[in-house]
Write a protein that holds these residues in place. Structure first.
Motif, short mmCIF file in Angstrom:
data_model
loop_
_atom_site.label_atom_id
_atom_site.label_comp_id
_atom_site.label_asym_id
_atom_site.label_seq_id
_atom_site.Cartn_x
_atom_site.Cartn_y
_atom_site.Cartn_z
N VAL A 10 0.85 -1.18 0.00
CA VAL A 10 0.00 0.00 0.00
C VAL A 10 0.89 1.24 0.00
CG1 VAL A 10 -1.83 1.22 1.22
CG2 VAL A 10 -1.73 -1.25 1.32
N THR A 11 0.54 2.22 -0.84
CA THR A 11 1.26 3.49 -0.84
C THR A 11 0.66 4.37 0.24
OG1 THR A 11 1.62 3.27 -3.19
CG2 THR A 11 1.96 5.45 -2.24
N MET A 12 1.42 4.56 1.32
CA MET A 12 0.93 5.35 2.45
C MET A 12 1.86 6.55 2.62
SD MET A 12 0.01 2.21 4.99
CE MET A 12 1.44 1.23 4.62
N THR A 13 1.29 7.74 2.51
CA THR A 13 2.10 8.95 2.53
C THR A 13 2.17 9.62 3.89
OG1 THR A 13 0.19 10.20 1.78
CG2 THR A 13 1.74 9.43 0.10
N ILE A 18 -1.75 5.37 7.21
CA ILE A 18 -1.22 4.14 7.80
C ILE A 18 -2.24 3.56 8.77
CG2 ILE A 18 0.55 3.25 9.37
CD1 ILE A 18 2.48 5.26 8.09
N HIS A 19 -2.78 4.39 9.65
CA HIS A 19 -3.77 3.93 10.61
C HIS A 19 -5.06 3.48 9.92
CE1 HIS A 19 -1.41 4.96 14.07
NE2 HIS A 19 -1.26 6.20 13.64
N LYS A 20 -5.45 4.20 8.88
CA LYS A 20 -6.66 3.88 8.16
C LYS A 20 -6.53 2.53 7.44
CE LYS A 20 -10.03 6.30 5.32
NZ LYS A 20 -10.28 7.51 4.53
N GLY A 30 -13.27 -12.44 9.77
CA GLY A 30 -12.40 -13.58 9.46
C GLY A 30 -10.92 -13.27 9.59
N VAL A 31 -10.58 -12.01 9.78
CA VAL A 31 -9.17 -11.62 9.93
C VAL A 31 -8.72 -11.91 11.35
CG1 VAL A 31 -7.56 -9.70 9.89
CG2 VAL A 31 -9.29 -9.88 8.13
N GLU A 32 -7.62 -12.64 11.47
CA GLU A 32 -7.08 -12.96 12.78
C GLU A 32 -6.01 -11.96 13.22
OE1 GLU A 32 -5.77 -16.97 12.85
OE2 GLU A 32 -7.77 -17.76 12.46
N SER A 33 -5.15 -11.56 12.27
CA SER A 33 -4.12 -10.58 12.62
C SER A 33 -3.69 -9.82 11.38
CB SER A 33 -2.90 -11.29 13.24
OG SER A 33 -2.26 -12.09 12.27
N ALA A 34 -3.16 -8.63 11.62
CA ALA A 34 -2.62 -7.80 10.55
C ALA A 34 -1.41 -7.09 11.08
CB ALA A 34 -3.66 -6.80 10.07
N SER A 35 -0.35 -7.03 10.27
CA SER A 35 0.88 -6.38 10.71
C SER A 35 1.62 -5.83 9.51
CB SER A 35 1.77 -7.37 11.47
OG SER A 35 2.14 -8.42 10.61
N PHE A 36 2.52 -4.88 9.78
CA PHE A 36 3.34 -4.31 8.73
C PHE A 36 4.58 -5.18 8.54
CE2 PHE A 36 1.08 -0.51 10.25
CZ PHE A 36 0.54 -0.10 9.05
N VAL A 37 4.94 -5.43 7.29
CA VAL A 37 6.13 -6.21 6.96
C VAL A 37 6.91 -5.47 5.89
CG1 VAL A 37 5.15 -8.45 7.58
CG2 VAL A 37 4.86 -7.59 5.27
N ARG A 61 -7.79 0.28 -1.89
CA ARG A 61 -7.62 1.20 -3.02
C ARG A 61 -8.60 2.37 -2.92
NH1 ARG A 61 -6.96 -3.03 -7.97
NH2 ARG A 61 -4.76 -3.43 -7.65
N LYS A 62 -9.83 2.07 -2.52
CA LYS A 62 -10.86 3.12 -2.45
C LYS A 62 -10.56 4.14 -1.36
CE LYS A 62 -14.81 0.59 -4.27
NZ LYS A 62 -16.13 0.01 -3.95
N SER A 63 -10.03 3.70 -0.23
CA SER A 63 -9.90 4.62 0.90
C SER A 63 -8.49 5.12 1.14
CB SER A 63 -10.43 3.96 2.16
OG SER A 63 -9.69 2.80 2.42
N VAL A 64 -7.46 4.38 0.76
CA VAL A 64 -6.09 4.78 1.08
C VAL A 64 -5.34 5.27 -0.14
CG1 VAL A 64 -3.90 4.00 2.04
CG2 VAL A 64 -6.02 3.18 3.02
N GLY A 65 -5.40 4.53 -1.23
CA GLY A 65 -4.66 4.92 -2.43
C GLY A 65 -4.21 3.67 -3.18
N TYR A 66 -3.14 3.83 -3.94
CA TYR A 66 -2.65 2.73 -4.77
C TYR A 66 -2.32 1.52 -3.91
CZ TYR A 66 0.15 -0.01 -7.96
OH TYR A 66 0.65 -1.03 -8.72
N THR A 67 -2.87 0.36 -4.29
CA THR A 67 -2.67 -0.88 -3.55
C THR A 67 -2.36 -1.99 -4.54
OG1 THR A 67 -4.26 -0.16 -1.91
CG2 THR A 67 -3.69 -2.46 -1.89
#
Length: 113
Positions: A10-13, A18-20, A30-37, A61-67
């Motif tokens: 994700v392109t996060m400026t 990032i939080h969004k 159904g999501v168990e965990s999410a993390s930055f890698v 893509r709709k809410s943050v940007g290029y994904t």
């Protein structure tokens, strides 16, 4: 269905995006965990069960940007440590009881002539 690991770039400026992005990734059912890698922390790894990877990518893509969808694959199971392996033990620590009670003063010095 088995657990899957989805990695999305994700392109996060700024901090708000990032939080969004993380909030959107976790909000899906159904999501168990999410993390930055990744080295620059622009990829989000999502461990999930029964989540559509295309749906996740579209929402980001709709809410943050290029994904960009990087990979979708099974979760690597961690193998438990073998019970027969012996862990090295540290040598016992010797504590001088006089040093504990007298602190830096130590034992009295006697000179024998």
């Amino acid at each position: 269905m088995a657990k899957q690991k989805i990695v999305v770039k994700v392109t996060m400026t700024n901090e708000n995006k990032i939080h969004k992005a993380l909030k959107i990734a976790v909000s899906l059912s159904g999501v168990e965990s999410a993390s930055f890698v990744g080295s620059d922390k622009t990829q989000i790894a999502v461990t999930e069960e029964d989540v559509d990877s295309v749906e996740l990518t579209t929402l980001l893509r709709k809410s943050v940007g290029y994904t960009e969808l990087v990979s979708v694959g099974p979760v690597e199971e961690k193998k438990p440590a073998a019970a027969n392996e012996k862990k090295p033990t540290a040598a016992p620590l010797f504590v001088n009881p006089y040093e504990y009670y007298y602190g830096n003063y130590g034992m009295p010095y006697y000179e024998y002539i």
